[in-house]
Motif scaffolding. Structure first.
Motif, short mmCIF file in Angstrom:
data_model
loop_
_atom_site.label_atom_id
_atom_site.label_comp_id
_atom_site.label_asym_id
_atom_site.label_seq_id
_atom_site.Cartn_x
_atom_site.Cartn_y
_atom_site.Cartn_z
N ASP A 68 0.87 -1.46 -0.24
CA ASP A 68 0.29 -0.26 -0.36
C ASP A 68 0.70 1.81 0.06
O ASP A 68 2.22 1.23 0.01
CB ASP A 68 -0.45 -0.03 0.83
N SER A 69 0.45 2.53 0.24
CA SER A 69 1.20 3.46 0.26
C SER A 69 1.94 3.77 1.54
O SER A 69 2.51 4.98 0.85
CB SER A 69 0.17 4.79 -0.06
N ARG A 70 1.69 3.00 2.01
CA ARG A 70 2.91 3.87 3.56
C ARG A 70 3.83 2.74 3.61
O ARG A 70 4.21 2.68 4.41
CB ARG A 70 1.72 3.74 5.03
N ASP A 95 -8.23 6.13 -0.45
CA ASP A 95 -7.25 6.90 -0.77
C ASP A 95 -6.19 6.50 -0.65
O ASP A 95 -4.97 7.15 -0.39
CB ASP A 95 -7.59 8.81 0.03
N SER A 96 -5.72 5.62 -1.19
CA SER A 96 -4.33 4.82 -1.05
C SER A 96 -3.88 3.77 -2.26
O SER A 96 -4.89 4.06 -3.45
CB SER A 96 -4.23 3.51 -0.19
N THR A 97 -2.98 4.59 -2.85
CA THR A 97 -2.52 3.58 -4.38
C THR A 97 -1.87 2.14 -3.62
O THR A 97 -1.02 1.91 -2.77
CB THR A 97 -1.62 4.49 -4.56
N TYR A 98 -2.40 1.59 -4.58
CA TYR A 98 -1.69 -0.18 -4.17
C TYR A 98 -0.96 -0.73 -5.55
O TYR A 98 -1.44 -0.49 -6.45
CB TYR A 98 -3.02 -1.29 -3.72
N ARG A 99 0.01 -0.87 -5.54
CA ARG A 99 1.48 -1.92 -6.08
C ARG A 99 1.61 -3.58 -6.15
O ARG A 99 1.60 -3.66 -4.85
CB ARG A 99 2.85 -1.07 -6.38
N SER A 155 -0.85 -1.07 -10.73
CA SER A 155 -1.19 -0.74 -9.36
C SER A 155 -2.87 -0.43 -10.00
O SER A 155 -3.11 -0.21 -10.32
CB SER A 155 -0.14 0.91 -9.75
N THR A 203 -5.32 2.99 -7.65
CA THR A 203 -5.89 3.93 -6.28
C THR A 203 -7.14 3.36 -6.15
O THR A 203 -8.07 3.48 -7.11
CB THR A 203 -5.19 5.22 -6.78
#
Length: 403
Positions: A83-85, A109-113, A131, A133
């Motif tokens: 995730d974004s973190r 509100d998070s982007t996942y790779r 990815s 979002t």
């Protein structure tokens, strides 16, 4: 094109043969892997097809869903979702390593790779990185958990688990479904939805009876991405653990002006006190079972904060123990020494001499039950006023569950 495969379907009125391609059968066997069609990609030579859900490249994916990777015509050899973190989402493989599903759901509100490695039936290996979002929430609902996470606390036998929500919860059943209490030994209990004294939505888990000393308790609240109301989501999971301490109980005998403390059935403290004025219903200490909420070695007692106007303002009163949110405390009362052990004259609190209040303060702990007996005030304390759920019978408490 692969040869047709007969499913051998028969009807009494005649024989019907159905034909489906081998690739489609592969998809059906893993639950329709390519049904999402969200990011199907692969090599015609290797005849493997990778599908990612939510769709790769999506900029507004709905939160609160698991991430899935499926392959037709091969297997998944590894899947990593970050995730974004920078936190990885753990997941599990199923259907012969053809489908991977994350154990956690997506946050708003998070982007996942996603990095997925596959092996086709002919041995061809490939790795794809994609990815997406998730949609931004209009508002995020935050949760205050009691006992607080990370404290490794030991609490009394009446301590419930409590979650207070910053914003209203409309689908209480959906939220409650995400809450799991684990106890060792196993303990019967129930969730109940109430209004906190602050006016916020709150859900507590109360055991049927007081906890058994030594019980280990943990809460897992898998709330990430769950909708709290329209446009409002939870952005994270919550958890806490605690241990039940000694079976310590407090008894306030209003007519005899005494406070007694027992531990595992043995009396360890018995001191004089002055309770609320039993001739004034607005001041008489409420009867029934309460729970110790917190302890402060020194605190200002201000009548304006508990509905008594400017009756008193007492700075730096030592040895204060709270049992309701509305302002019922145990505390030292050196100004009332003449009445302690003789008459009930307070505005509802239980006052003791300074030495006795200190002894009481040092003996009790958060979560201990407090039973007030013989009070002229028989009004039941609201469940959300402190931990007032012990004012209810077990069936009454169970009726407050959303499931």
């Amino acid at each position: 094109m692969p040869s047709p495969i007969s499913l051998g379907s028969k009807r009494r009125t005649g024989r019907v043969t159905r034909y489906i391609s081998g690739a489609l059968i592969s998809g059906l066997l893993i639950g329709g892997c390519s049904a999402g069609g969200s990011d199907a990609s692969g090599s015609a030579a290797s005849k493997s097809r990778l599908t990612l859900t939510p769709a790769a490249g999506t900029k507004n994916a709905p939160p609160g869903v698991p991430v899935e990777a499926c392959v037709d015509g091969g297997t998944l050899t590894s899947v990593k979702v970050t995730d974004s973190r920078g936190k990885d989402l753990p997941g599990t493989l199923a259907h012969g390593a053809a489908r991977w599903t994350s154990q956690a759901k997506t946050a708003p509100d998070s982007t996942y790779r996603i990095q997925a490695a596959t092996k086709s039936r002919d041995g061809t290996r490939s790795t794809q990185t994609r990815s997406f979002t998730t949609r931004k929430a209009d508002k995020t609902n935050k949760v205050t958990v009691t006992p607080a996470p990370g404290t490794s606390s030991t609490v009394g036998v009446a301590q419930p688990i409590s979650l207070v929500f910053d914003t209203p919860v409309t689908d209480k059943a959906a939220v409650q479904k995400q809450l799991k209490v684990i106890t060792q030994p196993q303990t019967t209990g129930s969730w109940g939805w109430i209004k906190d004294y602050s006016g916020k939505d709150r859900v507590d888990w109360r055991p049927k009876d007081f906890w058994k000393p030594g019980t280990k308790v943990s809460l897992k609240a898998d709330l990430t991405g769950i909708a709290s109301s329209d446009g409002t989501y939870f952005a994270r999971d919550y958890s806490t653990t605690f241990t039940i301490g000694s079976d310590r109980r407090v008894e306030v005998d209003v007519p005899s002006h005494r406070v007694k403390v027992t531990e595992n059935g043995n009396e360890v403290l018995n001191v004089p006190m002055s309770a609320g004025d039993d001739k004034d219903p607005s001041k008489a200490t409420r009867g029934g079972t309460h729970v110790i909420l917190r302890k402060n070695p020194k605190e200002t007692l201000d009548s304006s904060t508990v509905g008594f106007g400017s009756s008193y303002n007492l700075p730096d009163v030592p040895w204060v123990v709270h049992i309701t949110s509305s302002g019922t405390f145990f505390h030292s009362a050196p100004w009332n020494t003449a009445n302690i052990g003789r008459r009930n004259t307070s505005h509802g609190c239980i006052g003791m001499t300074v030495p006795d209040a200190e002894r009481f303060y040092n003996r009790v702990q958060v979560g201990d039950p407090v039973e007030v007996k013989g009070s002229t005030n028989t009004t039941a304390t609201d469940p959300g006023n402190g931990f007032g759920e012990w004012q209810l019978t077990w069936p009454q408490w169970q009726s407050k569950s959303a499931q």
